[in-house]
Motif scaffolding. Structure first.
Motif, PDB file in Angstrom:
ATOM      1  N   SER A  52       0.816  -1.216   0.000  1.00  0.00           N
ATOM      2  CA  SER A  52       0.000   0.000   0.000  1.00  0.00           C
ATOM      3  C   SER A  52       0.849   1.265   0.000  1.00  0.00           C
ATOM      4  N   TRP A  53       1.990   1.253   0.706  1.00  0.00           N
ATOM      5  CA  TRP A  53       2.819   2.465   0.771  1.00  0.00           C
ATOM      6  C   TRP A  53       3.366   2.832  -0.609  1.00  0.00           C
ATOM      7  N   SER A  54       3.652   1.809  -1.417  1.00  0.00           N
ATOM      8  CA  SER A  54       4.167   2.054  -2.762  1.00  0.00           C
ATOM      9  C   SER A  54       3.062   2.548  -3.692  1.00  0.00           C
ATOM     10  N   LEU A  55       1.891   1.921  -3.608  1.00  0.00           N
ATOM     11  CA  LEU A  55       0.760   2.349  -4.429  1.00  0.00           C
ATOM     12  C   LEU A  55       0.313   3.766  -4.076  1.00  0.00           C
ATOM     13  N   ALA A  56       0.477   4.142  -2.799  1.00  0.00           N
ATOM     14  CA  ALA A  56       0.036   5.467  -2.348  1.00  0.00           C
ATOM     15  C   ALA A  56       0.840   6.602  -2.986  1.00  0.00           C
ATOM     16  N   LEU A  57       1.980   6.281  -3.591  1.00  0.00           N
ATOM     17  CA  LEU A  57       2.777   7.312  -4.262  1.00  0.00           C
ATOM     18  C   LEU A  57       2.120   7.772  -5.564  1.00  0.00           C
ATOM     19  N   ASP A  58       1.118   6.999  -6.033  1.00  0.00           N
ATOM     20  CA  ASP A  58       0.336   7.351  -7.224  1.00  0.00           C
ATOM     21  C   ASP A  58       1.183   7.508  -8.490  1.00  0.00           C
ATOM     22  N   ARG A  71      -2.850   1.837 -12.137  1.00  0.00           N
ATOM     23  CA  ARG A  71      -2.913   1.780 -10.673  1.00  0.00           C
ATOM     24  C   ARG A  71      -4.154   1.030 -10.214  1.00  0.00           C
ATOM     25  N   LEU A  72      -5.265   1.267 -10.913  1.00  0.00           N
ATOM     26  CA  LEU A  72      -6.500   0.574 -10.568  1.00  0.00           C
ATOM     27  C   LEU A  72      -6.363  -0.926 -10.802  1.00  0.00           C
ATOM     28  N   HIS A 126      13.333   8.371  -7.601  1.00  0.00           N
ATOM     29  CA  HIS A 126      13.808   9.011  -6.367  1.00  0.00           C
ATOM     30  C   HIS A 126      12.756   8.898  -5.258  1.00  0.00           C
ATOM     31  N   GLU A 127      11.517   9.181  -5.607  1.00  0.00           N
ATOM     32  CA  GLU A 127      10.439   9.119  -4.609  1.00  0.00           C
ATOM     33  C   GLU A 127      10.242   7.695  -4.086  1.00  0.00           C
ATOM     34  N   ILE A 128      10.283   6.707  -4.977  1.00  0.00           N
ATOM     35  CA  ILE A 128      10.100   5.319  -4.566  1.00  0.00           C
ATOM     36  C   ILE A 128      11.223   4.886  -3.624  1.00  0.00           C
ATOM     37  N   ILE A 170       8.364  -3.362  -5.877  1.00  0.00           N
ATOM     38  CA  ILE A 170       8.017  -1.965  -6.130  1.00  0.00           C
ATOM     39  C   ILE A 170       8.340  -1.620  -7.582  1.00  0.00           C
ATOM     40  N   GLY A 171       7.604  -0.666  -8.101  1.00  0.00           N
ATOM     41  CA  GLY A 171       7.812  -0.253  -9.478  1.00  0.00           C
ATOM     42  C   GLY A 171       6.855  -0.890 -10.465  1.00  0.00           C
ATOM     43  N   ILE A 172       5.981  -1.793 -10.005  1.00  0.00           N
ATOM     44  CA  ILE A 172       5.044  -2.441 -10.929  1.00  0.00           C
ATOM     45  C   ILE A 172       4.062  -1.416 -11.496  1.00  0.00           C
ATOM     46  N   SER A 173       3.446  -0.633 -10.621  1.00  0.00           N
ATOM     47  CA  SER A 173       2.474   0.366 -11.098  1.00  0.00           C
ATOM     48  C   SER A 173       3.155   1.496 -11.868  1.00  0.00           C
TER      49      SER A 173
END
Length: 302
Positions: free
Chosen positions: A164-170, A177-178, A222-224, A208-211
């Motif tokens: 969830s923390w990774s998806l929350a970066l939008d 994302r959906l 950088h954000e991830i 991480i990085g899938i979405s």
């Protein structure tokens, strides 16, 4: 304890330009792992690079859609598309056939084993398996691949879900994302597979990085990287390469963006090492050592 991070490039063996990018990134300490396509057009070149870079973890990028099989067509008829020779070119067509029960798990297992065997016969010590388009998030594929992993003495598989923390970066477009959020409903099934439960086949805490696939710009990366929790083991999934003539002859939606990801990794990964509590860079081969260390620490506490 600092988090652990596997930086894995998919599509090793797709083209010489993708292979060159993987070698350059690994030598720059910006990539720790890659997954090799058994029937990729640049397979032999990738094998040579893997042997020349023994610290690069090399897994098998199992392809079940949008590609060429390693098995004779008559052994895997339910996996093939309309031409009866190649896989279904569309992921949607593959998923629909899978959900309708039109694809036999025995054929998935046969084909996955054939692809892994091709790597092993080329002298590759296969560190783990993952799948093109993350098809192993579906239970029928996960079951088949976990059986093949055991049969092939492969100790790790990609965890095909984001947290969830990774998806929350939008990051990534809204539709992707959906899709990632909806498919996360399959997470419990994957986690409860017996090989995962008994740790016969190891995995990370998340990928991480899938979405963000197709949107992994320098700022995004950088954000991830700076949002990674202070503890845990994670995989960053990426697709670096060179957008050259060889890539023009390949069916892929990632073209110019392969250059962008390569540049972003070269800039962000070395810079990350300078930060406090920076992730320790590992590959899938290291998961067994982490498991053994965790078991030892647990036994000492009891």
């Amino acid at each position: 304890m600092a988090p652990r991070l596997i930086i894995n490039a998919d599509d090793f063996g797709l083209t010489p330009g993708v292979n060159r990018a993987i070698a350059e990134l690994h030598q720059a300490k910006a990539l720790t792992s890659a997954t090799l396509m058994a029937t990729g057009a640049a397979f032999e070149d990738a094998v040579a690079i893997a042997h020349a870079n023994p610290t690069l973890g090399v897994g098998c990028h199992i392809v079940l859609t949008d590609g060429v099989p390693a098995s004779p067509p008559e052994r895997i008829p339910t996996l093939l598309g309309p031409d009866g020779k190649n896989f279904r070119p569309s992921l949607i067509d593959f998923v629909q056939a899978l959900l309708r029960g039109k694809i036999r798990e025995a054929e998935i297992e046969h084909e996955a084993f054939a692809q892994i065997q091709k790597l092993q016969q080329a002298g590759i010590d296969v560190t783990h398996i993952d799948t093109h388009k993350h098809t192993h998030l579906f239970p029928a594929v996960a079951r088949s691949l976990l059986r093949v992993a055991e049969r092939s003495s492969i100790r790790a598989i990609r965890y095909p879900f984001e947290q969830s923390w990774s998806l929350a970066l939008d990051h990534g477009n809204r539709i992707r994302r959906l899709q990632v959020k909806l498919l996360s409903r399959l997470k419990a099934n994957f986690e409860h597979q017996p090989q995962i439960q008994n740790q016969q086949v190891l995995t990370t805490d998340a990928t991480i990085g899938i979405s963000a696939t197709g949107n992994l710009y320098g700022e995004t990366l950088h954000e991830i990287l700076h949002a990674i929790p202070p503890d845990g083991t994670f995989e960053l999934c990426c697709h670096p390469g060179y957008n050259d003539r060889d890539l023009d002859g390949i069916t892929t939606r990632l073209r110019a963006h392969r250059d962008i990801e390569r540049t972003a990794l070269l800039a962000e990964i070395p810079a990350l090492a300078l930060h406090p509590n920076a992730p320790r860079l590992i590959n899938y081969r290291d998961l067994e050592g982490l498991q053994a260390g965790s078991q030892l620490a647990s036994s000492q506490r009891t």
